[in-house]
Design a protein around this motif. Structure first.
Motif, PDB file in Angstrom:
ATOM      1  N   LEU A   1      35.050  38.470  28.844  1.00 33.66           N
ATOM      2  CA  LEU A   1      34.973  38.644  30.246  1.00 33.66           C
ATOM      3  C   LEU A   1      34.139  39.890  30.708  1.00 33.66           C
ATOM      4  O   LEU A   1      34.271  40.933  29.893  1.00 33.66           O
ATOM      5  CB  LEU A   1      36.317  38.637  31.120  1.00 33.66           C
ATOM      6  CG  LEU A   1      37.411  37.399  30.752  1.00 33.66           C
ATOM      7  CD1 LEU A   1      38.953  37.777  31.241  1.00 33.66           C
ATOM      8  CD2 LEU A   1      36.863  36.251  31.553  1.00 33.66           C
TER       9      LEU A   1
ATOM     10  N   LEU B   1      33.839  42.415  33.747  1.00 29.10           N
ATOM     11  CA  LEU B   1      34.693  42.327  34.794  1.00 29.10           C
ATOM     12  C   LEU B   1      34.370  43.568  35.791  1.00 29.10           C
ATOM     13  O   LEU B   1      33.761  44.675  35.334  1.00 29.10           O
ATOM     14  CB  LEU B   1      36.189  42.697  34.521  1.00 29.10           C
ATOM     15  CG  LEU B   1      36.850  41.854  33.531  1.00 29.10           C
ATOM     16  CD1 LEU B   1      38.248  42.431  33.011  1.00 29.10           C
ATOM     17  CD2 LEU B   1      37.074  40.333  34.155  1.00 29.10           C
TER      18      LEU B   1
ATOM     19  N   GLU C   1      36.204  38.605  37.594  1.00 30.14           N
ATOM     20  CA  GLU C   1      34.983  38.371  36.701  1.00 30.14           C
ATOM     21  C   GLU C   1      33.782  38.338  37.339  1.00 30.14           C
ATOM     22  O   GLU C   1      33.579  37.896  38.572  1.00 30.14           O
ATOM     23  CB  GLU C   1      35.261  37.031  36.161  1.00 30.14           C
ATOM     24  CG  GLU C   1      34.224  36.536  34.937  1.00 30.14           C
ATOM     25  CD  GLU C   1      34.501  35.284  34.233  1.00 30.14           C
ATOM     26  OE1 GLU C   1      34.043  34.778  33.426  1.00 30.14           O
ATOM     27  OE2 GLU C   1      35.568  34.398  34.889  1.00 30.14           O
TER      28      GLU C   1
END
Length: 751
Positions: free
Chosen positions: A705, A707, A749
């Motif tokens: 991810l 972020l 995200e």
């Protein structure tokens, strides 16, 4: 509500959020930094005084411009002047609507005077005396046969007579022996308990179990408002609010005269021979008889008040919300009937966070699980009511814990029209010297949190069977227990403790699965159990059976199928030995023996068993203080958690559920908790530190991810430093979590 109507209504509420994420690039970020009024909390406004146009306008303007509220839930009380439902009262209500419309605020239509809902300010009993509540009464005699026996049928609606043989447990319906207001019967040889059951009209509120009675109540309240303000419904008035619906009165014996008729229509037989089990042990059929009656009463309650209100709201362009009394307690049979099923026909299930910080906390996930199960994007909370110990930190401490448990819309309790006479603390308005100055920042914080948490899909690897059948099998009328009716439960009951452990100690999120949800909406696909919803579909790798002695046979069949397909099943404290349906006790015991090991617990505190398909079962005989055995079993079964916290995460001390007074010798403490949702194919994680200490530790999130940190306290959005790590062959994202005391943050995200 028809699916199209429901979809249109939800889109109207979530329009700002949906536009921001799907239609206008950057809109979500702008709304997060500067939240619109439509997302801000809506307090209950107690109208405890002489209402005037001038004061109404003044208080509404201050509630929006000073406190930052998004609207008001107008709550008439017995001190309201002009008198409730008079023409002068409606004139002042019109002032509220017109002023709110001008200010861009919403009005929540509270559906009665005071609480609970259902009296119409006394008009229900006055105008429809046969449509107010009833209780089930029993008279009984111990008789030795053979002999002739006769008794007059007591006053009330005759529900039936039953003869119970105390040696053989044979039960006989005495309907053929009833005539001319008496039962006359030739008693056979043996020891018999003879019982007559009547339904007695005894209340002053509507019969919640009878849809026709509820419709008459709606004619006294809902219809009266709509007749006067039709143009405000679906615009200024956005939803209705019912309060404290329950079957608690008279020891939980609230009933309805048409119970037998409606039961027979659904199941094909008269239930009267089951009635003795409500008060007595009737032999091997005791559990199944109680479950059949309590479960059907729960259906009648859900299909009575909440459903009729929902259908009215759907027809009048608003949504329905509200809560039952004590919907967080472990024993539902004397309160809501069923803590999840109660919300089956409610647009916005609601939690009642009341009395004090920490009260009801282990049970809040029941209501959010109802939202998840019935695919509802919103879970409301009536929050802070009767919190006697209250400060501005409690606004956030209690609120963030509820956000982490699945809530996403707050109705603070509350504002008071006459702020000098606050009958239920705390005062949450600009009139409060301590709380008032904090309300602007608070409403921005709650709006930002709501913006991200409304809608989307809840992510959880764990389903927990809601043990309602065991609670119903235990629920007995007339049993003298010096406990709150919601706390009358088997000694081994552990699902509230399990909820606290998974949320605030072990920190692996979960969803409670109702037996009918497991049967009707969950599909086994190899080692995954799918909750099949259109929007909030969930995928469970682990199913936990909390302490139960009774389970629905159909549930256990599906659980075995899941285990044999490679799934993970964990049992805690006590495994079932009885079926909720008559005739399947042996099947239950044989199936449990086929799933779970009979070996003693290993050094980690659990007994493990595997099958050829890779299915694994764990029995955890004890949930110790911090759930170490359960945590070890989950780590063994699912080593790559969706969210994993590093060392030094704070531990939570679980306190047993209590009534309206806080525990005598201990104090509820804060916790570190989280929730993971997916919206528009993007992951977001909400972390809440409600403790009095700072948090700094690593968090590992499953998947790769990129972020950003979204801070709901100030609206700042910044990139998050992260690293990719491989955990048991799975790529994960490691980030450093730093939070001050009583602070929350989102990791979102990147888009």
């Amino acid at each position: 509500m028809r699916p199209l109507q429901f979809f249109i209504l939800i889109l109207s509420l979530l329009g700002t959020m949906l536009r921001g994420s799907a239609e206008e690039p950057g809109r979500l970020e702008r709304d997060f930094k500067d939240p619109p009024v439509t997302l801000k909390s809506i307090p209950l406004w107690h109208m405890n005084g002489e209402l005037t146009t001038k004061e109404i306008v003044s208080q509404l303007e201050s509630s929006r411009n000073v406190s930052g509220f998004g609207g008001v839930a107008v709550l008439p009380v017995r001190h309201t002047k002009p008198e409730y439902l008079t023409n002068d009262y409606f004139a002042r209500y019109g002032d509220i609507l017109e002023t709110s419309k001008r200010l861009g605020m919403s009005v929540v239509f509270y559906d009665d005077i005071g609480f609970p809902s259902g009296s119409a300010g006394g008009r229900m009993k006055e105008q429809f005396p046969k449509d107010v509540s009833y209780r089930l009464e029993k008279k009984e005699w111990d008789v030795e046969g053979p002999c002739d026996w006769t008794q007059p049928i007591p006053e009330g609606t005759f529900m039936g007579g039953v003869a119970l043989n105390l040696d053989s447990w044979q039960r006989l319906d005495l309907i053929d022996a009833a005539s001319d207001g008496r039962i006359s019967w030739q008693v056979p040889a043996g020891e018999w308990k003879l019982m007559i059951f009547t339904c007695v009209n005894a209340g002053d509120r509507v019969d919640y179990l009878n849809p026709d009675s509820v419709d008459r109540f709606l004619s006294l309240t809902y219809d009266q408002y709509y007749k006067r303000f039709p143009n405000h419904f679906g615009s200024t008035i956005t939803m209705s609010f019912f309060d404290d619906i329950s079957i608690r009165r008279w020891g939980g014996t609230e009933w309805t005269p048409r119970f037998n008729e409606r039961f027979e229509k659904r199941y094909g037989y008269n239930p009267v021979t089951l009635y003795p089990a409500l008060w007595h042990d009737i032999g091997p059929d005791t559990a199944s008889a109680r479950i059949a009656l309590h479960d059907f009463r729960a259906d009648l309650l859900a299909e009575g008040y909440p459903r009729q209100v929902n259908e009215w709201c759907s027809a009048h362009r608003i949504r329905s919300t509200g809560h039952a009394a004590g919907q967080y307690h472990p024993q539902p049979s004397f309160l809501t009937g069923d803590q999840i099923k109660f919300y089956r026909h409610c647009d916005i299930p609601m939690i009642d966070s009341i009395h004090y910080y920490g009260h009801g906390r282990p049970g809040f996930k029941l209501t959010s699980s109802a939202s998840y199960s019935y695919d509802r994007p919103l879970t409301a909370v009536e929050i802070y009511g009767n919190y006697k110990a209250f400060d501005k930190q409690t606004l956030y401490r209690s609120g963030m814990e509820l956000f982490a448990r699945g809530a996403n819309f707050f109705l603070p309790h509350g504002m008071w029209y006459d702020s000098e006479t606050v009958r239920i603390p705390p005062l949450i308005s600009h009139f409060s010297d301590e709380i008032g100055p904090e309300l602007g920042p608070y409403n921005d914080w709650s709006a930002r949190s709501s913006l991200l948490l409304r809608g989307g899909r809840h992510v959880s690897d764990i389903g927990v069977l809601y043990p309602v059948a065991t609670m119903q099998a235990y629920a007995q009328f007339g049993k003298e227990e010096q406990k709150h009716p919601g706390l009358r439960k088997p000694e081994t009951t552990d699902f509230n403790r399990l909820s606290d452990l998974l949320t605030g100690d072990i920190r692996r999120d979960f969803t409670f699965l109702h037996p009918h949800i497991l049967d009707e909406k969950c599909r086994v696909d190899g080692a995954t159990l799918h909750l099949e919803n259109k929007i909030n579909f969930e995928q469970y790798s682990v199913l936990i059976i909390p302490a139960v002695n009774v389970i629905h046979w159909s549930n256990l069949e599906k659980i075995r199928k899941f285990y044999e397909a490679g799934g993970v099943v964990i049992g805690t404290t006590e495994l079932p030995t009885q079926s909720a349906e008559s005739g399947h006790d042996d099947d239950v015991r044989e199936t449990i023996a086929a799933i779970f090991s009979t070996a003693s617990a290993n050094e980690h505190g659990y007994a493990k068993r595997t099958n050829e398909a890779g299915g694994t079962s764990y029995f955890v005989p004890s949930l110790d203080k911090h759930g170490s055995a359960l945590a070890a079993a989950l780590q063994d079964a699912m080593p790559v958690a969706d969210v994993r916290f590093g060392q030094d995460a704070p531990q939570l001390e679980h306190l047993p559920q209590s009534g309206s007074q806080p525990p005598a010798n201990k104090k509820h403490t804060g916790m570190l908790s989280y929730i993971h949702k997916i919206k528009d194919d993007h992951n977001l994680y909400y972390f809440a530190n409600s403790t009095d200490g700072p948090i700094e530790l690593d968090v590992v999130l499953r998947g790769q991810l990129s972020l950003q940190s979204w801070n709901p306290h100030d609206g700042h959005i910044t990139d998050v430093d992260h690293a990719t790590v491989i955990d048991h062959g799975v790529a994960c994202t490691k980030v450093r979590l730093k939070m001050k005391p009583v602070q929350s943050v989102f990791f979102v995200e990147k888009r």
